[in-house]
Scaffold this active site. Structure first.
Site, PDB file in Angstrom:
ATOM      1  N   LYS A  72       0.815  -1.209   0.000  1.00 37.74           N
ATOM      2  CA  LYS A  72       0.000   0.000   0.000  1.00 37.74           C
ATOM      3  C   LYS A  72       0.853   1.265   0.000  1.00 37.74           C
ATOM      4  O   LYS A  72       0.357   2.351  -0.269  1.00 37.74           O
ATOM      5  CB  LYS A  72      -0.979  -0.017   1.169  1.00 37.74           C
ATOM      6  CG  LYS A  72      -2.062  -1.082   0.980  1.00 37.74           C
ATOM      7  CD  LYS A  72      -3.190  -0.950   1.988  1.00 37.74           C
ATOM      8  CE  LYS A  72      -4.350  -1.859   1.629  1.00 37.74           C
ATOM      9  NZ  LYS A  72      -4.039  -3.297   1.808  1.00 37.74           N
TER      10      LYS A  72
HETATM   11  C1  PLP Z   1      -4.670  -4.396   1.217  1.00 35.19           C
HETATM   12  C2  PLP Z   1      -3.942  -5.693   1.225  1.00 35.19           C
HETATM   13  C3  PLP Z   1      -4.258  -6.750   0.346  1.00 35.19           C
HETATM   14  C4  PLP Z   1      -5.435  -6.690  -0.600  1.00 35.19           C
HETATM   15  O1  PLP Z   1      -5.212  -5.827  -1.673  1.00 35.19           O
HETATM   16  P1  PLP Z   1      -6.459  -5.332  -2.555  1.00 35.19           P
HETATM   17  O2  PLP Z   1      -5.900  -4.311  -3.461  1.00 35.19           O
HETATM   18  O3  PLP Z   1      -7.453  -4.771  -1.584  1.00 35.19           O
HETATM   19  O4  PLP Z   1      -6.999  -6.516  -3.265  1.00 35.19           O
HETATM   20  C5  PLP Z   1      -3.482  -7.892   0.364  1.00 35.19           C
HETATM   21  N1  PLP Z   1      -2.461  -8.021   1.218  1.00 35.19           N
HETATM   22  C6  PLP Z   1      -2.120  -7.044   2.096  1.00 35.19           C
HETATM   23  C7  PLP Z   1      -0.987  -7.260   3.012  1.00 35.19           C
HETATM   24  C8  PLP Z   1      -2.842  -5.847   2.122  1.00 35.19           C
HETATM   25  O5  PLP Z   1      -2.501  -4.889   3.003  1.00 35.19           O
END
Ligand code: PLP
Length: 435
Positions: A107
């Site tokens: 993220k």
């Molecule tokens: C947010 C997140 C996901 C999921 O990603 P999306 O874009 O919502 O599908 C997977 N793994 C981790 C560690 C995350 O923080």
């Protein structure tokens, strides 16, 4: 480039408007009006370029003149200032590690790019931009560290007391500067409700320039395309041209960005979405019926999403051709028990300690490869460093995890968080008194 709402293509807004009002009034999601194609010569020679160079080319192709190239370069260089290595675990299976940014999760790509775009579009005479964010753990850290020190912005994070891991809490609460943390005596849903109420409050909106760091912001989606191109570049430099990406999916933003990259001309053979038991999309791909359900709590809690908001974007990308979407995308679902087994197998087979989300991606990649043997690189995405998820990992294994650079210094830092009851008036008072 203009951005339209997936619910009304006639309603097109500028990139700036799409960034500051992440949700169109009609509750669709913003998407680029056209999908521009990357220069085929650039793709042909992509192995010559760095992650930052690729990011600039992709972003400028997508955004056109919305941000002049020298400014965009500055945004990209500041935001994407860490690596995204592809590491082979076997001859044909590799992991794309996306956790080398400051919050140790993918993220960071979205949050860092969005923070700088928002800073760029905020004029010097604008009021301070107040970003409110509720977090269950991962998003808050990426947003806090993404906005840290970005001029003209201030972030207020609400997190549920006692319900985030140690590393996550330290990332939320030790920043100071333009980042404030509120430790809410409640659940994540309480935090989210307080933030939502603030956005609807007339007094607050008059006093403060509020914005959300929502995961569906288009400025978070765009930078997530960069690493798909960069992974392909790394494979190409090893003479590999065929790749299948497996993405651990919750809200389907990450895999949505991969499909956008494909639409822009990235030669990908296939995508695999791997989910936990929150399996709305896998059920849809099997039955053709989209039937969201309330989310269920799992070990891979960042993927506990019952109604993935980015799914409409994926459908929009393939709106002219749903059969092509079916041909490009497979999906698999795994239980917590399978996730735990997967984490153990990754250690015994490849000596690789993965977080539960990453383990699900690996299981998905393996399931697809079993059904579709062939001569391609199977690349699964690692979305977070395992040190963020102590509750999901065996104690003995957890003690062996090598902490990333910076994690040790985090532990020595002072926690700065204000306690808050689940009480909107108290939250409002805090925001106004601390303006
Ligand atoms: C947010 C997140 C996901 C999921 O990603 P999306 O874009 O919502 O599908 C997977 N793994 C981790 C560690 C995350 O923080």
């Amino acid at each position: 480039m203009k951005f339209y709402s997936t619910n009304n293509k006639a309603l097109a807004v500028s990139f700036k408007d799409a960034v500051f009002n992440s949700l169109p009034a009609d509750k669709g999601l913003y998407m680029p009006e056209q999908i521009p194609q990357l220069d085929p010569l650039f793709i042909k020679n992509i192995q010559q370029y760095s992650l930052q160079e690729i990011a600039l080319e992709v972003a400028s192709t997508l955004l056109g003149n919305d941000i002049p190239k020298p400014d965009l370069k500055k945004i990209v260089d500041e935001a994407i200032n860490f690596e995204a290595p592809v590491k082979f675990l076997t001859d044909s299976t590799a992991v794309l590690e996306l956790f080398h940014g400051p919050s140790y999760a993918f993220k960071d790509f979205g949050a860092r790019f969005m923070s700088r775009v928002m800073g760029y579009f905020s004029q010097s005479d604008d009021k301070l931009l107040d970003v409110l964010v509720a977090t269950s753990g991962d998003t808050g850290g990426a947003v806090a560290l993404g906005f840290l020190g970005v001029e003209g912005t201030r972030v207020t994070i609400l997190y549920p007391k006692g319900k985030v891991s140690e590393v996550q809490e330290l990332q939320l609460t030790t920043n100071g500067q333009n980042i404030r943390a509120l430790e809410v005596d409640g659940t994540f849903d309480d935090c989210q409700a307080l933030v939502k109420q603030a956005f609807n409050d007339a007094d607050l909106n008059q006093t403060l320039r509020l914005t959300s760091a929502n995961s569906i912001n288009i400025a978070r989606l765009i930078p997530q395309t960069f690493y798909y191109f960069y992974a392909y570049a790394q494979l190409k430099s090893q003479g590999i041209n065929d790749v299948v990406f497996t993405v651990p999916s919750g809200n389907f933003g990450n895999i949505g960005a991969g499909l956008l990259a494909y639409r822009m001309g990235l030669p990908v053979k296939h995508f695999v979405a791997a989910t936990n038991v929150n399996d709305t999309v896998p059920r849809f791909l099997a039955s053709g019926q989209y039937e969201p359900r309330p989310s269920v709590q799992t070990l891979s809690n960042a993927m506990d999403v019952g109604n993935p908001s980015n799914w409409v974007r994926i459908q929009d990308l393939f709106s002219g051709n749903p059969t092509e979407l079916k041909a490009m995308l497979s999906s698999y679902t795994f239980t917590d028990e399978e996730t735990e087994t997967g984490m153990k197998m990754l250690i015994s087979e490849a000596n690789y300690i993965a977080c539960p989300h990453t383990a699900i991606a690996w299981l998905g990649a393996r399931a697809y490869a079993n059904e579709h043997p062939g001569n391609y690189a199977s690349v699964f995405l690692s979305t977070a460093h395992p040190c963020k998820f102590p509750d999901a990992i065996d104690v003995d294994v957890f003690s062996k995890i090598a902490l990333p650079d910076g994690a040790a210094t985090l532990q020595g830092k002072e926690k700065l968080a204000e306690p808050l009851e689940v009480d909107f008036e108290a939250f409002k008072k805090y925001l106004i008194n601390h303006n």
